[in-house]
Design an enzyme around this catalytic site. Structure first.
Site, PDB file in Angstrom:
ATOM      1  N   GLY A   1       2.605  -4.479   9.012  1.00 55.46           N
ATOM      2  CA  GLY A   1       2.744  -3.166   9.244  1.00 55.46           C
ATOM      3  C   GLY A   1       1.613  -2.594   8.347  1.00 55.46           C
ATOM      4  CB  THR A   2      -1.284  -2.607   6.804  1.00 58.45           C
ATOM      5  OG1 THR A   2      -2.322  -1.681   6.538  1.00 58.45           O
ATOM      6  CG2 THR A   2      -1.867  -4.051   7.017  1.00 58.45           C
TER       7      THR A   2
ATOM      8  CD  GLN B   1      -2.637  -1.225   2.948  1.00 58.88           C
ATOM      9  OE1 GLN B   1      -3.486  -0.564   3.070  1.00 58.88           O
ATOM     10  NE2 GLN B   1      -1.901  -1.834   3.749  1.00 58.88           N
ATOM     11  CG  ASN B   2       3.934   1.107   2.454  1.00 59.04           C
ATOM     12  OD1 ASN B   2       2.908   1.330   3.048  1.00 59.04           O
ATOM     13  ND2 ASN B   2       4.980   0.355   3.131  1.00 59.04           N
TER      14      ASN B   2
ATOM     15  CG  ASN C   1       0.566  -3.911  13.429  1.00 57.79           C
ATOM     16  OD1 ASN C   1       0.978  -3.278  14.374  1.00 57.79           O
ATOM     17  ND2 ASN C   1       0.008  -3.535  12.216  1.00 57.79           N
TER      18      ASN C   1
ATOM     19  CG  HIS D   1      -2.796   2.637  -2.006  1.00 56.54           C
ATOM     20  ND1 HIS D   1      -2.656   2.291  -0.771  1.00 56.54           N
ATOM     21  CD2 HIS D   1      -3.811   1.988  -2.462  1.00 56.54           C
ATOM     22  CE1 HIS D   1      -3.689   1.760  -0.340  1.00 56.54           C
ATOM     23  NE2 HIS D   1      -4.403   1.453  -1.373  1.00 56.54           N
TER      24      HIS D   1
ATOM     25  CB  CYS E   1      -0.265  16.900 -24.113  1.00 59.66           C
ATOM     26  SG  CYS E   1      -0.755  16.783 -22.497  1.00 59.66           S
TER      27      CYS E   1
HETATM   28  C1  BV8 Z   1     -11.762   3.263  -3.184  1.00 62.67           C
HETATM   29  C2  BV8 Z   1      -1.867   6.861  -0.916  1.00 62.67           C
HETATM   30  C3  BV8 Z   1     -13.446   2.580  -4.807  1.00 62.67           C
HETATM   31  C4  BV8 Z   1      -2.055   8.614  -0.858  1.00 62.67           C
HETATM   32  C5  BV8 Z   1      -3.795   5.850   0.299  1.00 62.67           C
HETATM   33  C6  BV8 Z   1     -16.085   7.478   0.847  1.00 62.67           C
HETATM   34  C7  BV8 Z   1     -15.716   8.007  -0.409  1.00 62.67           C
HETATM   35  C8  BV8 Z   1     -14.766   7.167  -1.342  1.00 62.67           C
HETATM   36  C9  BV8 Z   1     -14.157   5.965  -0.886  1.00 62.67           C
HETATM   37  C10 BV8 Z   1     -14.519   5.803   0.574  1.00 62.67           C
HETATM   38  C11 BV8 Z   1     -15.323   6.383   1.151  1.00 62.67           C
HETATM   39  N1  BV8 Z   1     -15.289   5.960   2.494  1.00 62.67           N
HETATM   40  C12 BV8 Z   1     -14.490   4.934   2.448  1.00 62.67           C
HETATM   41  C13 BV8 Z   1     -13.827   4.613   1.388  1.00 62.67           C
HETATM   42  C14 BV8 Z   1     -13.025   3.889   0.930  1.00 62.67           C
HETATM   43  C15 BV8 Z   1     -11.672   4.308   1.145  1.00 62.67           C
HETATM   44  C16 BV8 Z   1     -11.258   3.720   2.343  1.00 62.67           C
HETATM   45  O1  BV8 Z   1     -11.007   2.608   2.679  1.00 62.67           O
HETATM   46  N2  BV8 Z   1     -11.252   4.706   3.513  1.00 62.67           N
HETATM   47  C17 BV8 Z   1     -10.874   4.343   4.993  1.00 62.67           C
HETATM   48  C18 BV8 Z   1     -10.063   5.297   5.677  1.00 62.67           C
HETATM   49  C19 BV8 Z   1     -12.290   4.030   5.698  1.00 62.67           C
HETATM   50  N3  BV8 Z   1     -10.800   3.887   0.180  1.00 62.67           N
HETATM   51  C20 BV8 Z   1     -10.694   4.403  -0.971  1.00 62.67           C
HETATM   52  O2  BV8 Z   1     -10.765   5.507  -1.258  1.00 62.67           O
HETATM   53  C21 BV8 Z   1      -9.883   3.725  -1.914  1.00 62.67           C
HETATM   54  N4  BV8 Z   1     -10.540   3.954  -3.172  1.00 62.67           N
HETATM   55  O3  BV8 Z   1     -12.518   2.738  -2.449  1.00 62.67           O
HETATM   56  O4  BV8 Z   1     -12.301   3.282  -4.552  1.00 62.67           O
HETATM   57  C22 BV8 Z   1     -14.281   4.088  -4.755  1.00 62.67           C
HETATM   58  C23 BV8 Z   1     -14.022   5.200  -5.436  1.00 62.67           C
HETATM   59  C24 BV8 Z   1     -14.990   6.030  -5.435  1.00 62.67           C
HETATM   60  C25 BV8 Z   1     -15.902   6.189  -4.542  1.00 62.67           C
HETATM   61  C26 BV8 Z   1     -16.056   5.120  -3.606  1.00 62.67           C
HETATM   62  C27 BV8 Z   1     -15.106   3.927  -3.652  1.00 62.67           C
HETATM   63  C28 BV8 Z   1      -8.620   4.161  -1.998  1.00 62.67           C
HETATM   64  C29 BV8 Z   1      -7.590   3.850  -1.084  1.00 62.67           C
HETATM   65  C30 BV8 Z   1      -6.080   4.488  -1.178  1.00 62.67           C
HETATM   66  C31 BV8 Z   1      -5.800   5.678  -0.598  1.00 62.67           C
HETATM   67  N5  BV8 Z   1      -4.476   6.017  -0.869  1.00 62.67           N
HETATM   68  N6  BV8 Z   1      -2.288   5.908   0.022  1.00 62.67           N
HETATM   69  C32 BV8 Z   1      -1.012   8.836   0.294  1.00 62.67           C
HETATM   70  O5  BV8 Z   1      -0.035   7.954   0.667  1.00 62.67           O
HETATM   71  O6  BV8 Z   1      -0.812   9.845   0.736  1.00 62.67           O
HETATM   72  S1  BV8 Z   1      -4.167   5.036   1.629  1.00 62.67           S
HETATM   73  C33 BV8 Z   1      -2.964   5.262   3.005  1.00 62.67           C
HETATM   74  O7  BV8 Z   1      -3.394   4.518   3.869  1.00 62.67           O
HETATM   75  C34 BV8 Z   1      -1.403   4.764   2.587  1.00 62.67           C
HETATM   76  O8  BV8 Z   1      -1.413   3.961   1.362  1.00 62.67           O
HETATM   77  C35 BV8 Z   1      -1.170   3.666   3.762  1.00 62.67           C
HETATM   78  O9  BV8 Z   1      -0.541   2.592   3.348  1.00 62.67           O
HETATM   79  C36 BV8 Z   1      -2.710   3.253   3.730  1.00 62.67           C
HETATM   80  C37 BV8 Z   1      -3.270   2.294   4.860  1.00 62.67           C
HETATM   81  O10 BV8 Z   1      -2.587   2.627   6.261  1.00 62.67           O
HETATM   82  P1  BV8 Z   1      -1.292   1.706   6.735  1.00 62.67           P
HETATM   83  O11 BV8 Z   1      -0.585   1.468   5.688  1.00 62.67           O
HETATM   84  O12 BV8 Z   1      -2.268   0.605   7.332  1.00 62.67           O
HETATM   85  O13 BV8 Z   1      -0.733   2.851   7.629  1.00 62.67           O
HETATM   86  P2  BV8 Z   1      -1.333   3.134   9.106  1.00 62.67           P
HETATM   87  O14 BV8 Z   1      -0.573   4.182   9.385  1.00 62.67           O
HETATM   88  O15 BV8 Z   1      -2.592   3.139   9.143  1.00 62.67           O
HETATM   89  O16 BV8 Z   1      -0.797   1.912  10.110  1.00 62.67           O
HETATM   90  C38 BV8 Z   1       0.434   1.809  10.229  1.00 62.67           C
HETATM   91  C39 BV8 Z   1       0.466   0.262  10.703  1.00 62.67           C
HETATM   92  O17 BV8 Z   1       1.980  -0.154  11.146  1.00 62.67           O
HETATM   93  C40 BV8 Z   1      -0.197   0.207  12.101  1.00 62.67           C
HETATM   94  O18 BV8 Z   1      -0.921  -0.783  12.600  1.00 62.67           O
HETATM   95  C41 BV8 Z   1       1.064   0.298  13.292  1.00 62.67           C
HETATM   96  O19 BV8 Z   1       0.786  -0.549  14.415  1.00 62.67           O
HETATM   97  C42 BV8 Z   1       1.944  -0.516  12.625  1.00 62.67           C
HETATM   98  N7  BV8 Z   1       3.389  -0.340  12.921  1.00 62.67           N
HETATM   99  C43 BV8 Z   1       4.060   0.729  13.128  1.00 62.67           C
HETATM  100  N8  BV8 Z   1       5.453   0.570  13.172  1.00 62.67           N
HETATM  101  C44 BV8 Z   1       5.614  -0.727  12.891  1.00 62.67           C
HETATM  102  C45 BV8 Z   1       4.439  -1.450  12.463  1.00 62.67           C
HETATM  103  N9  BV8 Z   1       4.329  -2.484  11.908  1.00 62.67           N
HETATM  104  C46 BV8 Z   1       5.442  -3.212  11.975  1.00 62.67           C
HETATM  105  N10 BV8 Z   1       6.770  -2.797  12.315  1.00 62.67           N
HETATM  106  C47 BV8 Z   1       6.847  -1.602  12.797  1.00 62.67           C
HETATM  107  N11 BV8 Z   1       7.960  -1.012  12.965  1.00 62.67           N
HETATM  108 ZN    ZN Z   2      -0.063  15.153 -21.307  1.00 64.04          ZN
END
Ligand code: BV8
Ligand code: ZN
Length: 251
Positions: free
Chosen positions: A191-192, A104-105, A217, A122, A154
């Site tokens: 890590g998600t 997802q990164n 995690n 992503h 373009c």
């Molecule tokens: C979609 C790029 C269909 C950008 C990212 C309303 C309207 C539209 C859509 C939605 C809506 N409501 C909900 C949705 C769906 C939405 C969604 O899921 N929302 C969630 C928040 C509820 N999804 C979308 O919009 C997706 N598209 O659904 O399309 C659609 C289309 C139109 C209309 C309707 C539906 C698109 C999702 C992609 C968004 N882009 N990233 C950017 O980076 O800025 S998502 C972003 O979150 C990152 O990619 C990130 O990777 C991802 C997930 O987060 P995590 O990776 O899990 O990171 P987080 O900080 O949360 O957690 C870290 C974890 O690591 C923790 O658990 C922690 O304990 C752990 N950790 C910490 N240290 C360590 C560790 N683990 C191991 N070792 C360590 N040392």
């Molecule tokens: Zn172009």
């Protein structure tokens, strides 16, 4: 307390032929890249929660701020290196008949560690995409920053080639990842927080298809109840433990 690898899991790891891994921001945390939730520091930017500044609506409303946000993160990511978690996963691609790494990164650190054919659900922060013709261009820290950049093909405005909230994922990539989740015997989710869909559905798909699902995690997540095993520890400490020989297994 650092997690150890239970003997049953080590046996499964050794016997597996098809393995799939899904990573999130936590796999880059030990490189110094802030995570989004859990106070990782990337949660809010200029008063906007990240899922607001990283949303499709912002592209329309304020493309310049979207570029500022991604330039800020690219500057940060440009100064970090892969950590032992990325390096372990790069070694794993040579251990199995069929190994798939889905992330997802957008930081490109898996590729920097040597992982090949990474499925980036992503997008990638080092790539820009033209909003008119779709042409893409790689970005570097050295380039002059005309924002938004103009497409070399373009001349239209370009955007970060990253999937924002409210945008569809690259369907070919997601379909390939979902198929690998169905086919694999062993599925690691590393890590998600497993809150963002449809990426977070992959471990559920794997589980439904009979895979053994292992979470790595330090914290429990929305997915922990679905997993067969949770190794509570940091990815950079836990993943290299799979490399050690049997006699090192502590139990
Ligand atoms: C979609 C790029 C269909 C950008 C990212 C309303 C309207 C539209 C859509 C939605 C809506 N409501 C909900 C949705 C769906 C939405 C969604 O899921 N929302 C969630 C928040 C509820 N999804 C979308 O919009 C997706 N598209 O659904 O399309 C659609 C289309 C139109 C209309 C309707 C539906 C698109 C999702 C992609 C968004 N882009 N990233 C950017 O980076 O800025 S998502 C972003 O979150 C990152 O990619 C990130 O990777 C991802 C997930 O987060 P995590 O990776 O899990 O990171 P987080 O900080 O949360 O957690 C870290 C974890 O690591 C923790 O658990 C922690 O304990 C752990 N950790 C910490 N240290 C360590 C560790 N683990 C191991 N070792 C360590 N040392
Ligand atoms: Zn172009």
């Amino acid at each position: 307390m650092q997690a150890q690898i239970p003997a049953e899991l080590r046996r499964r790891f050794r016997a597996a032929r098809r393995v799939c891994v899904l990573t999130g921001a936590g796999v880059s945390a030990e490189s110094g890249v802030p995570t989004f939730r859990g106070g990782g520091g990337a949660a809010v930017w200029k008063g906007m929660p990240f899922d607001v500044i990283s949303s499709a609506a912002m592209i329309e409303r304020d493309l310049k701020s979207v570029w500022e946000w991604f330039d800020y993160r690219r500057d940060l990511i440009g100064s970090v290196h892969p950590n032992p978690a990325h390096e372990a996963l790069a070694r794993w691609q040579n251990l199995f008949g069929d190994f798939t790494l889905v992330t997802q990164n957008i930081d490109g650190l898996h590729q920097a560690a040597g992982s090949r054919e990474v499925i980036e659900l992503h997008g990638n922060i080092w790539r820009a995409k033209c909003m008119a013709c779709g042409a893409t261009e790689m970005l570097s820290l050295e380039q002059t920053r005309l924002r938004p950049p103009a497409c070399v093909e373009c001349g239209s405005e370009m955007r970060p080639d990253v999937v924002l909230f409210g945008e569809m994922l690259p369907m070919q990539d997601f379909t390939k990842a979902a198929n690998k989740a169905v086919e694999c015997e062993l599925f690691f989710v590393v890590g998600t927080s497993a809150l963002v869909y449809p990426a977070a559905s992959l471990p559920e798909i794997a589980k439904g298809a009979g895979a053994y699902v292992v979470e790595v995690n330090p914290e429990p997540t929305a997915l922990s109840a679905v997993c067969d095993e949770t190794l509570s520890g940091k990815a950079g400490e836990v993943l290299p433990l799979f490399d050690v020989r049997d006699e090192d297994t502590l139990f």
